[in-house]
Design an enzyme around this catalytic site. Structure first.
Site, short mmCIF file in Angstrom:
data_model
loop_
_atom_site.label_atom_id
_atom_site.label_comp_id
_atom_site.label_asym_id
_atom_site.label_seq_id
_atom_site.Cartn_x
_atom_site.Cartn_y
_atom_site.Cartn_z
N HIS A 72 0.83 -1.19 0.00
CA HIS A 72 0.00 0.00 0.00
C HIS A 72 0.87 1.25 0.00
CE1 HIS A 72 -3.72 2.20 0.99
NE2 HIS A 72 -2.88 3.03 1.58
N HIS A 119 -10.62 2.26 -1.09
CA HIS A 119 -10.75 1.86 0.31
C HIS A 119 -11.48 0.52 0.34
CE1 HIS A 119 -10.40 3.61 4.51
NE2 HIS A 119 -9.27 3.81 3.90
#
Lengths: 772, 267
Positions: A72, A119
């Site tokens: 990430h 998300h």
């Protein structure tokens, strides 16, 4: 195993980890036990580093490294691909890139700032909180550049509501539950924080039943001289943590987002952060007031990786270091361990770098707004991150090592459907039935049941709203237009596009089509396409065929954007969207921004009057791969619509000239469901019918004329008196006369043959179907 | 007084979020609107008495997690209540839009049918009958009222946007008929929700299920005003939903115009 941990201080939990003595098995166990999500090689690299330093790390240090090295945070699988195709489309309009959000020049004095981010993982575990914090995070990304957020976009991909419960792996939530949670999360956060949600996608496909996708975008505007970098470039600058308190919510969020789901898995709730828009709302005011008064030297939002990432990246960018005192940080829970404080991803926090002489004024602003602002440390000359907890030094690491995450060039395999091209030739359909089926598909129907739950007009600057047309009969807009400045008539058109159906079959052509659609949507509203942001959602990158999809998608996205000089100014990659080894359909989502010279010249979808002429711009081909028609009837086709960039560009330029002359009364692009759906949406918003003849569309089957989803096409409405002038301007572009507006019905013929005739009221009722 | 001397306090706390567009609208008419944080009034950095109009804009004050407007109202009551009461007694203008209307209702100064300030709220803005937040344009028609914009609003069906989850105006059940009649007699009803032809219809034309289709009202003296539709979002012609279909009406402008004219005449 416990032998490897040594408690350093009796008063609070800080441990030395004897990593130097560990064998490979023990290293892997350590990674699992501490939730680091690092693989064997990465653990070995850490061990070698501490062996070279001749000391063992603290738990704070290990955790900090794991944060920084997660997929990430450092894009270790995708960096290589992105560099090759997407990053670096040169354009003079790019003001600043490589920061938290892309910054693009709008005029001599102003820039706009935007980004889209996923998300997905948090929303799968806790749909409401996951989606809400997604909105909060993207707002901070824009805010931290010094920009005022003016619009939100959300592109959502769900499993169908009728997905069989039995097929859901154990522990997975029902698609309807996820849908309700995500929509409410976005609504409750976006509405409270007072930024209009103006555009987006809601897409249903069984491929997302176990992996929901939540991609959230934000646009902001800023005066050029107020743009703030995400860095500190001198020692002695105060690090001021502002906004929410730090808690145990969101620990290991980034590590968790960098791997796949397995069934029966109990995911730690602590990995999902909790949002609070009522801390964010005054935070925005206080930050923007400080920006206006030029009190901020550097600024970055706290997102994935928490303080660890933000402090590390800010000082690294400016070639300095930092000394931070962890006990200064305001906490939600008193007994947090130092490592938890350092990596917590609690929401609503930002890091401001403020020089001594500006500090007092800044703290006063935050005080009026009742927002916490705490000095937690200072930058130092040495390029090191030094942390203290009370009097104990708990970390002393080189900034370059922490942020030197690995880059992988993962093996990939490209499966070309194009090489063995095939297309089923079905029997001629029952047109009325087919039309009804497509019109009532959850991917086509009226989305007002979602859109109206979002306040899309707060700030009073949403000029072209997501729903437009006659009051009470509104239809979908092509894109939304915001008027960002009080005293200027310039507008920003905003759209978001994706196409999982074509992507499943041919990621290269599919991606080209997604850029094409972004261009079409912007041009339809009379906006000049200006820049793009990409959000790439894929499965497990360790699977070569998934890496192949990523390569092909990046190649397609890069190719068309480059041709149009459209830079990708910011991007986000979400990998490991898979459950039990089943990956999602490859899903690149784009956010496109266009510039409208004068908002009063915006063109909308709804038909304006009776007896106008309708034209189709650009030809229809027999490219049925990934069309709703073939998808719904399960007909096979590998022939995904291609993009002829030359043809698209010429048509775009001609169409924009025709709009500038005021010749286009209404305009809609042709996408999901083909021509039939575009015509319906134009008619619905006006309550005016149409009389259509398909004879002039070149020689293909009637059902293809109506339902093919070939790229680069629009429908336009022209005043009969202006027809000649229109045709002259469109020279060099293929245009097809379709018929006239008027009446209360949609009537379609092909030559003398009657194909379809339906009352507008019926069409609206079918289109108003809410998925159940 | 001249329009350019009219000082307007746009009162805000955390979660107030329609203050910028409201400020722009009033500024463009030549008045002097200012953002004022409640903390600034509490800490005496600014004084309410310096203003001729108090405007509580829309938003989700303090998050509206309990009941819309109740927290903001409680903070006002606990701090600047006396200043506000004097403000109202001086017949200065208090305007609440959307969340601001909810705050004024929770404060007990609207609907203000029998007293200027009720100890307990005399009405309620209940959850919409659709039970969800709705953002869309609706039709309105004005009533004959003592509201300062009664003259400036046109005498025909006009449209404005709403965006709320709690906008259903209700009176105490046992006194509903009496109080409503009194409101009508007092000329307190500013405008009501109607359909395209101007008929009083139910949902979706009446977007929240309000009693008597009430969309906006004022107290008995006409100086405290509350409304659910957003005038600041229907102020410029290009904000109109149907601008692209040739509708350039700006009812929001007429509302502010009426209020400013009234203040000019009065002070």
């Amino acid at each position: 195993m416990t032998d490897f941990y040594e408690r350093v201080d009796k008063r609070f939990p800080v441990f030395l980890i004897k990593i130097r003595d560990m064998n490979i098995k023990e290293l892997q166990k350590l990674s699992r036990d501490l939730g680091l999500s690092l693989n064997r090689d990465e653990m070995i690299r850490i061990r070698s580093y501490f062996r070279s330093l001749d000391r063992d790390p603290t738990d704070v240090e290990i955790q900090a490294i794991a944060q920084a090295w997660s997929e990430h945070c450092c894009y270790k699988s995708s960096k290589h691909v992105l560099k090759k195709y997407i990053i670096g489309i040169d354009s003079p309009k790019v003001f600043l890139t490589g920061e938290d959000a892309g910054v693009v020049e709008l005029d001599n004095d102003h820039v706009y700032v935007f980004k889209m981010e996923s998300h997905n993982h948090p929303s799968a575990v806790e749909p409401y909180g996951g989606a809400a914090t997604g909105v909060g995070g993207i707002i901070r990304d824009v805010l931290c550049m010094g920009a005022k957020p003016i619009a939100l976009v959300d592109s959502l991909f769900f499993g169908n509501f009728d997905y069989p419960e039995k097929r859901l792996p154990k522990g997975m939530k029902n698609p309807r539950f996820i849908f309700n949670g995500v929509i409410s999360g976005i609504r409750d956060y976006g509405n409270r924080v007072g930024i209009p949600t103006v555009s987006g996608i809601t897409y249903f496909d069984p491929g997302y039943a176990t992996n929901v996708l939540v991609n959230v975008g934000c646009v902001g505007v800023c005066r050029k001289e107020n743009v703030i970098r995400s860095m500190v470039n001198k020692p002695g600058v105060n690090l001021v943590l502002v906004g929410g308190k730090t808690g145990r919510d969101g620990i290991h969020g980034v590590n968790f987002a960098s791997r796949s789901f397995r069934s029966g898995e109990k995911v730690e709730k602590t990995a999902v952060q909790l949002g609070n828009p009522i801390i964010k709302e005054p935070l925005i005011h206080a930050v923007l007031e400080s920006v206006d008064k030029k009190l901020i030297h550097g600024m970055k939002d706290l997102g994935g990786g928490g303080l660890s990432s933000v402090v590390g990246e800010m000082v690294l960018a400016g070639n300095v270091g930092a000394e931070v005192h962890l006990e200064m940080i305001p906490l939600k829970e008193r007994d947090m361990a130092p490592w938890e404080i350092w990596i917590s991803e609690s929401q609503e926090r930002m890091m401001l770098a403020v020089e001594d002489d500006k500090l007092k004024e800044l703290l006063e602003i935050f005080d009026i707004w009742d927002v916490d602002a705490t000095v937690i440390g200072k930058t130092i000359e040495d390029e090191k991150l030094i942390l203290y907890y009370r009097d104990l030094k708990v970390m002393d690491l080189d900034t370059h090592f922490i942020t030197s995450g690995p880059v992988y060039c993962r093996p990939y395999r490209i499966e070309y459907p194009g090489m063995k091209s095939y297309q089923t030739i079905p029997p001629e359909p029952d047109y009325k039935k087919l039309f009804r089926n497509i019109l009532s598909s959850p991917n086509v129907t009226n989305k007002s049941y979602i859109i109206r739950q979002y306040d899309h007009e707060v700030k009073g600057s949403t000029v072209l709203k997501p729903l437009t047309g006659k009051l009470g009969l509104e239809t979908h807009s092509n894109s939304s237009v915001i008027k960002p400045f009080e005293n200027k008539n310039v507008g920003l058109a905003i759209t978001s596009t994706s196409n999982p159906r074509t992507m499943k079959i041919d990621p290269y052509r599919g991606s080209k089509g997604i850029v094409d659609e972004a261009i079409r949507n912007l041009v339809s509203s009379n906006a000049v396409p200006h820049s793009l942001a990409d959000n790439l959602n894929f499965g497990n990158p360790e699977d070569p065929s998934v890496m192949g999809q990523l390569y092909e998608a990046a190649r397609g996205l890069g190719e068309i954007a480059r041709y149009f000089d459209l830079p990708y100014v910011s991007g986000n990659v979400s990998l490991y969207n898979q459950t039990n080894r089943k990956s999602i359909p490859p899903t690149p989502t784009l956010m496109g921004i266009g510039v409208v010279k004068d908002i009063k010249s915006v063109v909308t979808v709804d038909i304006k009057k009776e007896n106008s002429v309708l034209y189709q711009i650009n030809p229809t081909f027999s490219e049925m791969g990934g069309s709703l028609y073939y998808d719904m009837y399960e007909y096979e086709s590998s022939v995904v619509p291609d993009v002829n960039a030359d043809m698209l560009k010429k048509a775009m330029e001609n169409l924009l000239s025709a709009m500038e002359k005021g010749l286009i009364l209404s305009c809609h692009d042709i996408s999901d469901g083909g021509l039939a759906i575009s015509l319906s949406e134009m008619a619905i918003g006006a309550d005016i019918g149409m009389d259509i003849n398909l004879a002039d569309i070149q020689n293909i089957r009637t059902d293809f004329k109506l339902f093919s989803e070939s790229n680069s096409r629009w429908v336009v409405e022209i005043d009969q008196k202006k027809e000649k002038e229109f045709l002259k301007i469109m020279e060099g572009t293929y245009v097809i006369r379709l018929g006239y507006t008027g009446g209360r019905e949609l009537t379609v013929k092909d030559g003398d043959r009657k194909i379809l005739s339906m009352d507008l009221e019926d069409i609206r009722n079918i289109w108003n179907t809410v998925p159940r | 007084m001249k329009t350019e001397d009219i000082r307007i306090a746009l009162l805000r706390i955390e979660g107030t979020n329609c203050e910028d567009e409201s400020l722009n609208a009033l500024k463009s008419m030549g008045a002097r609107p200012e953002h004022v944080h409640l903390n600034e009034l509490i800490r005496k950095k600014r004084n309410l008495e310096d203003y001729q109009m108090l405007f509580i804009p829309g938003g989700f004050s303090a998050g509206d997690y309990i009941r819309a407007g109740i927290i903001f109202a409680a903070r006002i009551k606990a701090t600047i209540k006396n200043d506000l009461l004097k403000f109202i007694e001086d017949e200065k203008i208090v305007l609440g839009v959307c969340n601001g209307f909810q705050v004024l209702t929770e404060l007990g100064i609207l609907p203000g049918i029998e007293n200027l300030w009720e100890e307990h709220p005399g009405a309620v803005l209940a959850p919409n009958i659709s039970n969800k937040f709705e953002c869309r344009w609706i039709y309105l028609k004005k009533e004959r009222s003592v509201c300062p914009f009664n003259e400036t609003l046109p005498d025909k069906v006009f449209s404005m946007p709403i965006a709320h989850a709690e906008g259903r105006f209700m009176l105490p059940e046992n006194r509903e008929k009496y109080l409503l009649e009194k409101m009508i007699d007092n000329g307190q009803i500013a405008f009501r929700y109607v359909d395209r032809e101007g008929n009083f219809e139910g949902y979706p034309w009446n977007p929240n299920g309000s009693l008597y289709n009430i969309a906006g009202l004022c107290n008995m003296t006409g100086n405290v005003i509350g409304m659910m539709p957003h005038p600041e979002r229907a102020f410029f012609d290009f904000q109109n939903l149907e601008f692209w279909r040739g509708n350039s009406e700006t009812p929001g402008r007429y509302i502010f115009e009426g209020i400013l004219k009234h203040i000019s005449r009065k002070f």
